[in-house]
Design a protein around this motif. Sequence first.
Motif, PDB file in Angstrom:
ATOM      1  N   THR A  13      -8.579  48.963  26.439  1.00  0.00           N
ATOM      2  CA  THR A  13      -7.520  50.084  26.150  1.00  0.00           C
ATOM      3  C   THR A  13      -8.246  51.206  26.146  1.00  0.00           C
ATOM      4  O   THR A  13      -9.239  51.614  25.643  1.00  0.00           O
ATOM      5  N   LYS A  14      -7.292  52.555  26.261  1.00  0.00           N
ATOM      6  CA  LYS A  14      -7.850  53.889  26.264  1.00  0.00           C
ATOM      7  C   LYS A  14      -8.161  54.225  24.912  1.00  0.00           C
ATOM      8  O   LYS A  14      -9.238  54.948  24.594  1.00  0.00           O
ATOM      9  N   ASP A  15      -7.310  53.996  24.343  1.00  0.00           N
ATOM     10  CA  ASP A  15      -7.117  54.303  22.802  1.00  0.00           C
ATOM     11  C   ASP A  15      -7.919  53.619  21.935  1.00  0.00           C
ATOM     12  O   ASP A  15      -8.643  54.110  21.021  1.00  0.00           O
ATOM     13  N   ARG A  16      -7.848  52.432  22.093  1.00  0.00           N
ATOM     14  CA  ARG A  16      -8.277  51.282  21.081  1.00  0.00           C
ATOM     15  C   ARG A  16      -9.594  50.710  21.571  1.00  0.00           C
ATOM     16  O   ARG A  16     -10.144  49.509  20.950  1.00  0.00           O
ATOM     17  N   GLY A  17     -10.098  50.815  22.547  1.00  0.00           N
ATOM     18  CA  GLY A  17     -11.248  50.005  23.176  1.00  0.00           C
ATOM     19  C   GLY A  17     -10.642  48.856  23.614  1.00  0.00           C
ATOM     20  O   GLY A  17      -9.890  48.325  23.935  1.00  0.00           O
ATOM     21  N   GLU A  18     -11.578  47.757  23.284  1.00  0.00           N
ATOM     22  CA  GLU A  18     -11.263  46.269  23.371  1.00  0.00           C
ATOM     23  C   GLU A  18     -10.145  45.734  22.690  1.00  0.00           C
ATOM     24  O   GLU A  18     -10.138  46.080  21.359  1.00  0.00           O
ATOM     25  N   LEU A  19      -9.350  45.114  23.101  1.00  0.00           N
ATOM     26  CA  LEU A  19      -7.971  44.496  22.165  1.00  0.00           C
ATOM     27  C   LEU A  19      -8.137  43.034  22.797  1.00  0.00           C
ATOM     28  O   LEU A  19      -7.881  42.700  23.819  1.00  0.00           O
ATOM     29  N   TYR A  20      -8.433  42.335  21.579  1.00  0.00           N
ATOM     30  CA  TYR A  20      -8.407  40.876  21.956  1.00  0.00           C
ATOM     31  C   TYR A  20      -6.972  40.435  21.924  1.00  0.00           C
ATOM     32  O   TYR A  20      -5.887  40.746  21.276  1.00  0.00           O
ATOM     33  N   LEU A  21      -6.652  39.198  22.628  1.00  0.00           N
ATOM     34  CA  LEU A  21      -5.229  38.707  22.922  1.00  0.00           C
ATOM     35  C   LEU A  21      -4.802  38.159  21.493  1.00  0.00           C
ATOM     36  O   LEU A  21      -3.561  38.152  21.189  1.00  0.00           O
ATOM     37  N   VAL A  22      -5.478  37.437  20.692  1.00  0.00           N
ATOM     38  CA  VAL A  22      -5.107  36.871  19.642  1.00  0.00           C
ATOM     39  C   VAL A  22      -4.675  38.095  18.336  1.00  0.00           C
ATOM     40  O   VAL A  22      -3.680  37.905  17.810  1.00  0.00           O
ATOM     41  N   ALA A  23      -5.453  39.098  18.342  1.00  0.00           N
ATOM     42  CA  ALA A  23      -5.049  40.085  17.525  1.00  0.00           C
ATOM     43  C   ALA A  23      -3.681  40.953  18.172  1.00  0.00           C
ATOM     44  O   ALA A  23      -2.902  41.210  17.150  1.00  0.00           O
ATOM     45  N   TRP A  24      -3.514  40.898  19.376  1.00  0.00           N
ATOM     46  CA  TRP A  24      -2.401  41.479  19.787  1.00  0.00           C
ATOM     47  C   TRP A  24      -1.056  40.413  19.563  1.00  0.00           C
ATOM     48  O   TRP A  24       0.298  40.797  19.267  1.00  0.00           O
ATOM     49  N   ALA A  25      -1.219  39.181  19.460  1.00  0.00           N
ATOM     50  CA  ALA A  25      -0.215  38.153  19.268  1.00  0.00           C
ATOM     51  C   ALA A  25       0.150  37.961  18.004  1.00  0.00           C
ATOM     52  O   ALA A  25       1.378  37.675  17.835  1.00  0.00           O
ATOM     53  N   ARG A  26      -0.864  37.979  17.173  1.00  0.00           N
ATOM     54  CA  ARG A  26      -0.480  37.342  15.832  1.00  0.00           C
ATOM     55  C   ARG A  26       0.752  38.167  15.189  1.00  0.00           C
ATOM     56  O   ARG A  26       1.631  37.494  14.396  1.00  0.00           O
ATOM     57  N   PRO A  27       0.874  39.585  15.087  1.00  0.00           N
ATOM     58  CA  PRO A  27       1.762  40.162  14.520  1.00  0.00           C
ATOM     59  C   PRO A  27       3.371  39.858  15.094  1.00  0.00           C
ATOM     60  O   PRO A  27       4.083  39.915  14.576  1.00  0.00           O
ATOM     61  N   MET A  28       3.172  39.652  16.550  1.00  0.00           N
ATOM     62  CA  MET A  28       4.525  39.180  17.337  1.00  0.00           C
ATOM     63  C   MET A  28       4.932  37.888  17.072  1.00  0.00           C
ATOM     64  O   MET A  28       5.914  37.435  17.235  1.00  0.00           O
TER      65      MET A  28
END
Length: 462
Positions: free
Chosen positions: A351-366
């Motif tokens: 990502t441009k603003d946050r660098g590397e984004l892990y799929l698990v980190a994206w999914a857990r809050p959702m």
Amino acid sequence: MVIRLLREQEEETENRGKKGPFFLLIFIIVFLSIFAFVFPFFFGFLYILGFQKVMGCFPCTGQSKKRTESGVNNDIKRKDQKKPTSGSLKVNSNGNLQKEDAAKDDRLSLDARNSNLKDQISENEINGGTKFAFGELVEATDNFSSNCFLGEGGFGKVYKGHLKRLNQVVAIKQLDQNGVQGIREFVVEIVMLSQADHPNLVKLIGYCVEGDQRLLVYEYMPLGSLENHLHDLPPGQKPLDWNTRMRIAAGAAKGLEYLHDKMNPSVIYRDLKCSNILLGEGYHAKLSDFGLAKVGPIGDKTHVSTRVMGTYGYCAPDYAMTGQLTFKSDIYSFGVAFLELITGRKAIVQTKDRGELYLVAWARPMFKDRKNFSRMVDPLLQGQYPSRGLYQALAIAAMCVQEQPTMRPAISDVVMALNYLASQNYDPQTHLAQGPCGSPSRTGAKRDNDKAQIASDGSVRD
């Protein structure tokens, strides 16, 4: 008179006392002289007699020192021949074992010894199927032509080839001498696949060990890897439908279950990812690339301490931080791959603003709010998925990627749940497509399940 007799007796006694030590000394000197003369002949006779009796136990009783040394050497050879090593000994026409030239040694066995694997695997376990000459594989791939190139990984490049000897299309992996994986992983994969036999594990046909060349020959999987069907699809390629995704997930889970529960000893895969899930006819899933596999903990042990290996985005956080490898490490990796199947997203995105984004980190809050579920599903499905099936699939994925390894399910439970999901055939013609917020595209249509919610621990609740 009496006094004179007493004096004579006293003088005689005195003279006798003086002569006693003198005669004793003479006797000792004579005895020692005789003993010194006789001793060598006496014990020499005993030595010769004993030596002949001992040598009589051997078939050859030659007397020369040269021949005796030859007999000892022959005895050492016989002891060595009780434990022949694979490829280093052969039987001649007389039935005797003889050493071959070093150039003709079993190079695969040498690789195992040089990789410090001799304490983990025995010579009998190194049986990788058919041995191919390097020239055969050069001919099969048209000299490793770019037209036959299929892909590249940590091991090296993979080519499609046709073996005339077997009249079979195969996949040939060539070890990159400067690659991430090396000789050790090459041997581990041969040993691993030579002992495994399961429809959801790729089949090893043979190998080539010739000079510096190390190659593996597999059955050809015509549909390539799962990764090629999920990410960066070329124009015109049809995306995987929901039913196919669930069948692929169930097949991969069955392969992992075989490694964990059916193999003896049990094996931790350690490199489960979408690029290692290959697809055959009918999208039949098979796990591949076992170079990083490790024998699981034995007895009372709960983990295997080892250098952290694997792929970023799929590696369990507990393993990455401690180096303690468990079966639950594979469960986490499977959960990431399953999330990719559901969402169509990569394990790591830039990502441009946050660098590397892990799929698990994206999914857990959702996971915490069912309103997010429809936004998690792969948009390429265009709403053609069962909402109840989506919730159940997300519940399985959420449990697999739990941060605490003890909270993750056993692979047998995952297989049971995925077998159920795969059996629930979704027909887009009889089910309404889901809208962007999870509601049916037609007003008034009833959802399969409008109350299901995944708790933070991954369980499903209504």
